[in-house]
Design a protein around this motif. Structure first.
Motif, PDB file in Angstrom:
ATOM      1  N   ASN A  25       4.677  23.658   2.183  1.00 21.37           N
ATOM      2  CA  ASN A  25       5.053  24.378   1.263  1.00 21.37           C
ATOM      3  C   ASN A  25       3.939  24.155   0.141  1.00 21.37           C
ATOM      4  O   ASN A  25       4.451  24.428  -1.064  1.00 21.37           O
ATOM      5  CB  ASN A  25       6.393  23.753   0.760  1.00 21.37           C
TER       6      ASN A  25
ATOM      7  N   PRO B 246       3.251  32.882  -4.638  1.00 24.64           N
ATOM      8  CA  PRO B 246       4.481  31.698  -4.578  1.00 24.64           C
ATOM      9  C   PRO B 246       5.506  32.341  -4.032  1.00 24.64           C
ATOM     10  O   PRO B 246       6.339  31.498  -3.602  1.00 24.64           O
ATOM     11  CB  PRO B 246       4.678  31.620  -6.159  1.00 24.64           C
TER      12      PRO B 246
ATOM     13  N   ALA C 194       6.679  29.567   2.101  1.00 22.40           N
ATOM     14  CA  ALA C 194       5.961  29.863   0.665  1.00 22.40           C
ATOM     15  C   ALA C 194       5.266  28.550   0.364  1.00 22.40           C
ATOM     16  O   ALA C 194       5.648  27.467   0.820  1.00 22.40           O
ATOM     17  CB  ALA C 194       6.881  29.986  -0.197  1.00 22.40           C
TER      18      ALA C 194
ATOM     19  N   LEU D  55      10.101  20.665   8.207  1.00 22.88           N
ATOM     20  CA  LEU D  55      10.256  21.518   7.465  1.00 22.88           C
ATOM     21  C   LEU D  55       9.741  23.159   8.207  1.00 22.88           C
ATOM     22  O   LEU D  55      10.169  22.851   9.433  1.00 22.88           O
ATOM     23  CB  LEU D  55       9.029  21.619   6.234  1.00 22.88           C
TER      24      LEU D  55
ATOM     25  N   ALA E 201      10.373  33.104   5.500  1.00 22.72           N
ATOM     26  CA  ALA E 201      11.055  33.043   4.187  1.00 22.72           C
ATOM     27  C   ALA E 201      10.912  31.236   4.040  1.00 22.72           C
ATOM     28  O   ALA E 201      11.394  31.058   2.813  1.00 22.72           O
ATOM     29  CB  ALA E 201      12.415  33.158   4.611  1.00 22.72           C
ATOM     30  N   LEU E 202      10.485  30.497   4.951  1.00 22.72           N
ATOM     31  CA  LEU E 202      10.457  29.215   4.639  1.00 22.72           C
ATOM     32  C   LEU E 202       9.103  28.468   4.268  1.00 22.72           C
ATOM     33  O   LEU E 202       8.882  27.438   4.083  1.00 22.72           O
ATOM     34  CB  LEU E 202      10.896  28.348   6.037  1.00 22.72           C
TER      35      LEU E 202
END
Lengths: 336, 336
Positions: A75, A281, A272, A70, A269-270
């Motif tokens: 996340n 969030p 959160a 990821l 951007a990846l």
């Protein structure tokens, strides 16, 4: 050339010439003198990093919270360790962590080696009682002996805490994501970013975001920064911003209250949700909250959209990685 | 030739000619007519298989319990799902599961597709409330849209439970470990197994282990087998063998009591602890217990050592796998 001129104009406006003209992200990371990066250490480190048997239950590896498949984290607002336990902080990305001056949100580790030692024996993260137990378990897993000997020579006992954390750090130094749209742009490809992204970049400089987020990893030149700088009851209450005292939780000094390591903006951007407690969030909200709490500025919807577009230009290329083959276990005993 | 002759002699002794003369493990697995294996499905399936966001907490993926970096399972007695919960069974290996006639220890799934649907919504495994929730979450993750469309065409909505489980099954059909020492031996390389391994192989045939564990995956010809066949108070008490009623837990039929899927012996040296409940920590003990409970035979230490040596010859070559790059999440909400 028009875009480049706009950039230079924006830089001239704020005097932060070094900021946006920063070099592209390097493709290799410097290593400490006592732990030069070698292929054998990286191979071993990749195995250890992905091995859940380094946790008490055999279910949580470094990669569980700092997921290399990821954006380098999970996340989740707060990471989840053994037996479903959660802490108060959000896992920082492992990608490009080699370019951090210190590690952890409170910067309490001075190196990747020191950081790697922490979560393994944290009771709510990987839950091992001691590194002696970790080392004892590694010695029962056939296959690790050879990998440690290859990485550290075989004259003496190579399966040690020191060597395990060195190998993990050596692997982490290879986790670099070059060639983002921004990198291509600063290398001269004026079309690599679109007009909105360039507008966003100029706005970032104009607002002064770069006074903390500059340099190739957008995480300097300073190491720590107070958060929030400008108290705001609404945001602080909504996102519990001030509950965590940051560095002061470690040093117990008032002067360190709410001081946090400045995180990289690479691949943001990846990753959160956002901030030390993962309370925000979306990137849009994060940009708005940061502008208010750090710079005391309120952004228009258009400014937020432009900045988010620019931040998306910081998503790099993830190197292809082969999965490690972890050695089988003849009979490790795990906790339930 | 001497070894080959010994093998043929052993086979002749028991009449189980087809057993040890079985072909080597195939390098490709058959796929059902409605789910032919394609590169695009395998790519998507590998992503889904390794994505912990398919669980309620965002921490448990298929790979958590069926670890593709390990022997295809987790080395734990019972697997651990969301929030540290454990069930009563040990995770079977995913490697070569394409060669099982049925899936799960109780064989309640007739295909890999059907199996893949189960753990995701099992409350103590991946804990999602429903596949509708899984599908809704997948739709929020940018990047999955493209991967599903590539795998299943883009004429209609492709992000569905049916397609997700088909993709996972297609990926699992690629998880094959050929070229074990045994495979090389049956292909004619008489030196691929040492003398002890050949003795162990002959003993396995002579004892009758192969009446259940034969064929390329050593998991047939039958599909189910009663365990234990020969009641033994000592072993049953020590390893809680009879607590789990196997297939009868699903069908509620007395005739299915203690019926279990015959597991593959491929890579068994890597998948301790053993049996449906993971109660037996070592391969040596597992061999001894099986001989007693299934064949009513007591083995000498030498016989056990020979058989274990042979079982080590069933460890195959693990194919090199590139880590999937999972699409980032703009804002998935996980349960704590």
């Amino acid at each position: 050339m028009f875009k480049i001129r706009m950039l230079v104009a924006a830089i001239a406006l704020t005097g932060s010439l070094s900021v946006m003209a920063a070099d592209a992200l390097p493709t290799t990371a410097p290593a400490p003198a006592d732990n030069p990066t070698t292929a054998e250490k990286v191979t071993l480190g990749k195995m250890l990093y992905h091995d859940p048997r380094l946790s008490s239950t055999g279910t949580v590896s470094c990669a569980s919270c700092h997921n290399t498949m990821l954006g380098g984290e999970d996340n989740r607002p707060n990471s989840m360790g053994v037996n479903g336990q959660t802490g108060g902080r959000s896992a920082p990305t492992v990608w490009n962590s080699a370019f951090n001056t210190v590690q952890f949100w409170d910067g309490r580790a001075a190196s990747l080696e020191e950081q790697a030692a922490g979560p393994v024996t944290n009771p709510i993260e990987m839950g091992m009682k001691s590194w002696d137990d970790v080392v004892a378990r590694l010695k029962t897993i056939r296959g690790y002996r050879k990998a440690f000997d290859l990485a550290f020579g075989s004259d003496s006992e190579t399966i040690t805490k020191d060597n395990a954390t060195k190998a993990i750090a050596a692997y982490e130094r290879t986790l670099i994501t070059p060639n983002s749209a921004y990198d291509k742009y600063v290398k001269g490809d004026a079309d690599a970013m679109n007009e909105q992204q360039v507008r966003g970049m100029n706005k970032v400089v104009e607002l002064g975001c770069t006074s903390c987020h500059s340099g190739p990893a957008f995480n300097g030149p300073g190491v720590f920064q107070k958060f929030p700088m400008h108290p705001n009851g609404y945001f602080e209450a909504q996102y519990h911003i001030s509950k965590d005292k940051g560095l002061a939780e470690v040093t117990k000094k008032d002067s360190d209250a709410h001081m946090f390591k400045v995180p990289t903006l690479r691949n943001i951007a990846l990753t959160a949700p956002y901030f030390h407690n993962g309370s925000v969030p979306t990137l849009e909200k994060a940009v708005r909250v940061m502008a208010k709490l750090q710079l005391d500025k309120e952004l228009s919807d258009e400014e937020v959209a432009d900045i988010v577009a620019f931040l998306n230009a910081l998503t790099g290329e993830f190197p292809k990685q082969e999965m490690p083959v972890l050695p089988g276990t003849p009979g490790v005993t795990f906790n339930n």
